[in-house]
Design an enzyme around this catalytic site. Structure first.
Site, short mmCIF file in Angstrom:
data_model
loop_
_atom_site.label_atom_id
_atom_site.label_comp_id
_atom_site.label_asym_id
_atom_site.label_seq_id
_atom_site.Cartn_x
_atom_site.Cartn_y
_atom_site.Cartn_z
N CYS A 37 0.06 14.69 -1.79
CA CYS A 37 1.22 15.17 -1.32
C CYS A 37 0.54 16.72 -1.69
O CYS A 37 0.29 16.96 -2.60
CB CYS A 37 2.25 14.89 -1.62
SG CYS A 37 2.62 12.83 -0.78
N CYS A 88 17.44 8.11 4.27
CA CYS A 88 18.08 9.46 3.87
C CYS A 88 16.96 10.35 4.00
O CYS A 88 15.71 9.54 3.09
CB CYS A 88 17.89 9.45 2.03
SG CYS A 88 17.90 10.92 1.16
N ARG A 143 22.01 17.83 2.56
CA ARG A 143 21.29 17.41 1.23
C ARG A 143 21.17 19.35 1.30
O ARG A 143 20.32 19.10 1.09
CB ARG A 143 21.19 16.88 0.00
CG ARG A 143 21.12 16.77 -1.51
CD ARG A 143 20.84 16.28 -2.20
NE ARG A 143 20.94 14.93 -2.20
CZ ARG A 143 21.00 13.35 -1.27
NH1 ARG A 143 20.39 12.71 -1.20
NH2 ARG A 143 21.70 12.32 -1.23
N CYS A 154 20.45 4.59 -4.41
CA CYS A 154 19.66 4.79 -3.65
C CYS A 154 18.10 5.20 -4.05
O CYS A 154 17.58 4.69 -5.98
CB CYS A 154 19.52 6.39 -3.11
SG CYS A 154 18.19 6.95 -1.79
N CYS A 178 19.96 7.91 -7.55
CA CYS A 178 18.69 7.53 -6.58
C CYS A 178 17.71 7.54 -7.78
O CYS A 178 17.37 8.03 -8.82
CB CYS A 178 18.43 8.64 -6.10
SG CYS A 178 17.25 8.83 -4.99
N CYS A 225 0.17 9.32 -9.44
CA CYS A 225 0.22 8.66 -8.36
C CYS A 225 -1.39 9.59 -7.33
O CYS A 225 -1.73 9.80 -7.03
CB CYS A 225 1.37 9.77 -7.11
SG CYS A 225 1.59 8.51 -5.99
N CYS A 284 3.47 18.18 -4.98
CA CYS A 284 3.98 17.32 -5.70
C CYS A 284 2.99 17.44 -7.05
O CYS A 284 2.10 16.85 -7.28
CB CYS A 284 4.33 15.90 -5.25
SG CYS A 284 4.49 14.26 -6.29
N1 SAM Z 1 6.39 9.44 -3.96
C1 SAM Z 1 7.52 8.47 -3.19
C2 SAM Z 1 7.47 9.13 -1.49
O1 SAM Z 1 6.48 9.87 -1.47
O2 SAM Z 1 7.75 8.63 -1.16
C3 SAM Z 1 9.18 9.28 -4.15
C4 SAM Z 1 9.13 10.35 -4.73
S1 SAM Z 1 8.51 11.69 -3.82
C5 SAM Z 1 8.14 12.80 -5.07
C6 SAM Z 1 9.99 12.29 -2.94
C7 SAM Z 1 10.54 13.56 -2.40
O3 SAM Z 1 10.12 14.62 -3.26
C8 SAM Z 1 8.90 13.57 -0.99
O4 SAM Z 1 9.29 13.11 0.22
C9 SAM Z 1 8.94 15.46 -1.28
O5 SAM Z 1 9.77 15.63 0.18
C10 SAM Z 1 10.24 15.61 -2.76
N2 SAM Z 1 9.56 16.61 -3.36
C11 SAM Z 1 7.46 16.06 -4.21
N3 SAM Z 1 7.87 17.11 -4.74
C12 SAM Z 1 8.25 18.44 -4.34
C13 SAM Z 1 8.57 19.67 -5.04
N4 SAM Z 1 7.11 20.60 -6.07
N5 SAM Z 1 9.37 20.76 -3.95
C14 SAM Z 1 10.21 20.29 -3.04
N6 SAM Z 1 10.04 18.43 -2.70
C15 SAM Z 1 9.41 18.07 -3.21
C1 DTB Z 2 14.06 14.90 -2.31
O1 DTB Z 2 14.35 14.67 -0.63
N1 DTB Z 2 13.65 15.62 -3.40
C2 DTB Z 2 13.99 15.08 -4.22
C3 DTB Z 2 14.32 12.94 -4.05
N2 DTB Z 2 14.31 13.21 -2.27
C4 DTB Z 2 13.25 12.23 -4.36
C5 DTB Z 2 12.73 14.91 -5.32
C6 DTB Z 2 12.73 16.25 -5.91
C7 DTB Z 2 11.45 16.08 -6.46
C8 DTB Z 2 11.38 17.98 -6.63
C9 DTB Z 2 10.22 18.54 -8.04
C10 DTB Z 2 9.50 17.14 -8.62
O2 DTB Z 2 11.54 17.18 -9.82
O3 DTB Z 2 9.53 16.61 -9.30
FE1 SF4 Z 3 2.98 10.89 -5.18
FE2 SF4 Z 3 4.17 12.17 -5.28
FE3 SF4 Z 3 3.44 12.34 -2.58
FE4 SF4 Z 3 5.08 10.93 -3.25
S1 SF4 Z 3 5.40 13.22 -3.25
S2 SF4 Z 3 3.78 10.10 -2.78
S3 SF4 Z 3 4.52 10.86 -5.59
S4 SF4 Z 3 2.22 12.19 -4.40
#
Ligand code: SAM
Ligand code: DTB
Ligand code: SF4
Length: 349
Positions: A64, A195, A267, A135, A104, A60, A67
């Site tokens: 973030c 959501c 959730r 979702c 989802c 990506c 992430c």
């Molecule tokens: N790329 C898309 C976005 O950012 O909207 C969708 C996937 S993204 C992984 C969805 C959500 O996962 C993020 O907004 C964040 O709230 C959650 N998330 C990602 N990494 C995480 C982590 N290490 N711990 C907790 N929540 C996480």
């Molecule tokens: C949300 O709020 N939490 C989920 C889902 N929406 C997509 C994602 C959590 C991701 C946790 C880190 C990972 O597994 O990569």
């Molecule tokens: Fe990309 Fe992760 Fe940010 Fe979603 S949360 S936009 S997958 S870097």
């Protein structure tokens, strides 16, 4: 502090000071108020169960800081292409057999390209045909993309605010807080359910947790589902090594979310794998009524299904049935109209 109503009209005028006062209540009082709000709107023994699948992992371009899928951090997550529809449908079938009612699909995109939409729409159509709620979480959406996904049968779109506006810039710089609000507007305008939640434990203050909750509750409509994620610390991400949040602060955040958005699914989202059964039970007492179910979130672990089934059994919880019409209403009154689709595996647990 004004009285917090557990059964009055939904409020969209929360002040930061009011939420901070709520978060600072003695824990028994906070849990009592959250329990009242929960009971006034739901059967507190029911928990909604969703399974996640990463349909496009890693690589990506965003930054973030939490992430593991951001290309710029070295986390060992391998980038993949968008999965084939057949493989997604097979995973959805397995999730349904294991007891999930919502599926989802997540993609590590800043936003989908228009050429990705027909393929994602196919996945949505086929997953929906299995009788699952659908979702997706694909990043920022245009109005046209949201309309196309809705037409394919998408019930919910997940797009998180992640944190308070004043802390946001320390976590994400490649897109603005306003971009997130715009996407949520497109999702609502397309007639999909939202959501939307955030992450706690990223080094934010209690006031900043109040700021996230304030933004969520003061949206034009409360999100139908509110995922509260506890940061999963992944080596290689900038937030790896952040001081762990006091677990009771996490419980307080859940309780405040339940009180402020009483008719929404709250959730207990990422972070459960590292939580004790007792901490999860406290979160259910604080009003959490939804979980991700299945061994994996997107790239990180989640409790295995046996542990969750055993926990449900020990706590006397059961999976929430799906509303047959697909027109989700989260008040007790509609429970008379719901069809119990609980799979046998939960009943046997
Ligand atoms: N790329 C898309 C976005 O950012 O909207 C969708 C996937 S993204 C992984 C969805 C959500 O996962 C993020 O907004 C964040 O709230 C959650 N998330 C990602 N990494 C995480 C982590 N290490 N711990 C907790 N929540 C996480
Ligand atoms: C949300 O709020 N939490 C989920 C889902 N929406 C997509 C994602 C959590 C991701 C946790 C880190 C990972 O597994 O990569
Ligand atoms: Fe990309 Fe992760 Fe940010 Fe979603 S949360 S936009 S997958 S870097």
């Amino acid at each position: 502090m004004p009285a917090v109503s557990s059964s009055g009209p939904l409020r969209h005028d929360w002040s930061r000071a009011e939420i901070e006062t709520l978060l600072a209540l003695p824990l028994p009082e906070l849990l009592h108020r959250a329990g009242d709000a929960h009971r006034a709107n739901f059967d507190p023994s029911e928990v909604q169960v969703s399974t996640l699948l990463s349909v496009k992992t890693g690589g990506c371009p965003e930054d973030c800081a939490y992430c593991p899928q951001a290309q710029r951090y070295h986390t060992g997550v391998e980038a993949t292409k968008l999965m084939d529809t057949d493989a997604v449908v097979e995973k959805a079938r397995q999730a349904k057999a294991a007891g999930a009612s919502r599926f989802c699909m997540g993609a590590a995109w800043r936003s989908p390209k228009d050429r990705d939409i027909p393929k994602v729409a196919d996945m949505i159509r086929e997953v929906k045909a299995l009788g699952l709620e659908t979702c997706a979480t694909l990043g920022m959406l245009s109005g046209e993309q949201a309309t196309a996904l809705k037409a394919a049968g998408l019930d919910y779109y997940n797009h998180n605010l992640d944190t308070a506006p004043e802390f946001y810039g320390e976590i994400i710089q490649t897109r603005e807080f306003q971009d997130r609000l715009d996407t949520l507007g497109h999702v609502r305008d397309a007639g999909m359910k939202t959501c939307c939640g955030g992450i706690v434990g990223m080094g934010e203050s209690r006031s900043q947790r109040a700021g996230l909750l304030q933004m969520l509750a003061n949206l034009p409509a409360h999100p139908d589902s509110v995922p509260i994620n506890r940061l999963v610390q992944v080596e290689g991400t900038p937030l790896h090594g952040t001081t762990e949040l006091d677990p009771f602060e996490f419980v307080r955040t859940i309780a405040a979310a339940r009180i402020m958005m009483p008719a929404s699914m709250v959730r207990l989202s990422a972070g459960r794998e590292a939580m004790s059964d007792e901490l999860q039970a406290l979160c259910f007492l604080a009003g959490a009524n939804s979980i991700f179910y299945g061994e994996k979130l997107l790239t990180t672990g989640n409790p295995d299904t046996e542990r969750d089934l055993a926990l449900f059994e020990r706590l006397g919880l059961k999976p929430m049935p799906v509303v047959e019409t697909g027109a989700f209403e989260s008040t007790k009154t509609v429970h008379a109209d719901i069809v119990d689709t609980s799979p046998p595996c939960f009943e046997a647990a």
